[in-house]
Scaffold this motif. Sequence first.
Motif, PDB file in Angstrom:
ATOM      1  N   ALA A  72       0.834  -1.211   0.000  1.00 12.65           N
ATOM      2  CA  ALA A  72       0.000   0.000   0.000  1.00 12.65           C
ATOM      3  C   ALA A  72       0.866   1.258   0.000  1.00 12.65           C
ATOM      4  O   ALA A  72       0.536   2.245  -0.664  1.00 12.65           O
ATOM      5  CB  ALA A  72      -0.939  -0.008   1.195  1.00 12.65           C
ATOM      6  N   THR A  76       0.306   4.134  -2.764  1.00 17.11           N
ATOM      7  CA  THR A  76      -0.128   5.461  -2.305  1.00 17.11           C
ATOM      8  C   THR A  76       0.987   6.483  -2.480  1.00 17.11           C
ATOM      9  O   THR A  76       0.713   7.655  -2.728  1.00 17.11           O
ATOM     10  CB  THR A  76      -0.631   5.429  -0.851  1.00 17.11           C
ATOM     11  N   VAL A  86      -6.228   9.459  -2.306  1.00 20.45           N
ATOM     12  CA  VAL A  86      -6.663   8.080  -2.513  1.00 20.45           C
ATOM     13  C   VAL A  86      -7.392   7.539  -1.287  1.00 20.45           C
ATOM     14  O   VAL A  86      -7.046   7.872  -0.155  1.00 20.45           O
ATOM     15  CB  VAL A  86      -5.446   7.174  -2.874  1.00 20.45           C
ATOM     16  N   MET A  88      -8.054   3.887   0.281  1.00 19.05           N
ATOM     17  CA  MET A  88      -7.468   2.561   0.121  1.00 19.05           C
ATOM     18  C   MET A  88      -8.280   1.566   0.928  1.00 19.05           C
ATOM     19  O   MET A  88      -8.641   1.835   2.063  1.00 19.05           O
ATOM     20  CB  MET A  88      -6.020   2.611   0.611  1.00 19.05           C
ATOM     21  N   ASP A  95      -5.702  -5.613  -2.574  1.00 19.53           N
ATOM     22  CA  ASP A  95      -5.962  -4.234  -2.163  1.00 19.53           C
ATOM     23  C   ASP A  95      -6.626  -3.467  -3.295  1.00 19.53           C
ATOM     24  O   ASP A  95      -6.420  -3.764  -4.476  1.00 19.53           O
ATOM     25  CB  ASP A  95      -4.659  -3.531  -1.768  1.00 19.53           C
ATOM     26  N   PHE A  97      -7.611   0.611  -4.603  1.00 20.73           N
ATOM     27  CA  PHE A  97      -7.251   2.021  -4.486  1.00 20.73           C
ATOM     28  C   PHE A  97      -8.284   2.821  -5.259  1.00 20.73           C
ATOM     29  O   PHE A  97      -8.469   2.605  -6.460  1.00 20.73           O
ATOM     30  CB  PHE A  97      -5.840   2.243  -5.028  1.00 20.73           C
TER      31      PHE A  97
END
Length: 126
Positions: A72, A76, A86, A88, A95, A97
């Motif tokens: 992440a 990011t 963003v 998340m 994951d 986004f």
Amino acid sequence: MRFREQVTPYRLVRCEDLESLCSMMVNGAFACAFEGDHSILVPIPDSGSPAGDDWACFRIDADIPLGAVGVAAEVTGLLAAADISVLMMSGYRTDYFLVRDSQRQPARDALIGGGHSVSRECGASA
């Protein structure tokens, strides 16, 4: 990493309680339910809203082990460097986004510029 970009945009909705949140659950929705904070991101196939109200979703197209560190942060970080805010979400397998739909193309460009691949995926199911 490989990303799948959802073609269908999402709408962020605040719900008054868990019951109203549950009533809005559809395939492809993201729900957040903490005490006093119930919200849901719902896919909207025929968005007619002005740009800025909707969200674009990019998901990592791979299973990520639950103990993985830095995934992440990398994504990011790329988006932050491009001045893109963003949301998340982490699922059990991968994951997600979410960026403002008006930032969809710059986010795509930032991910590709960071050495990742992005393909478009029709439909809201993730």
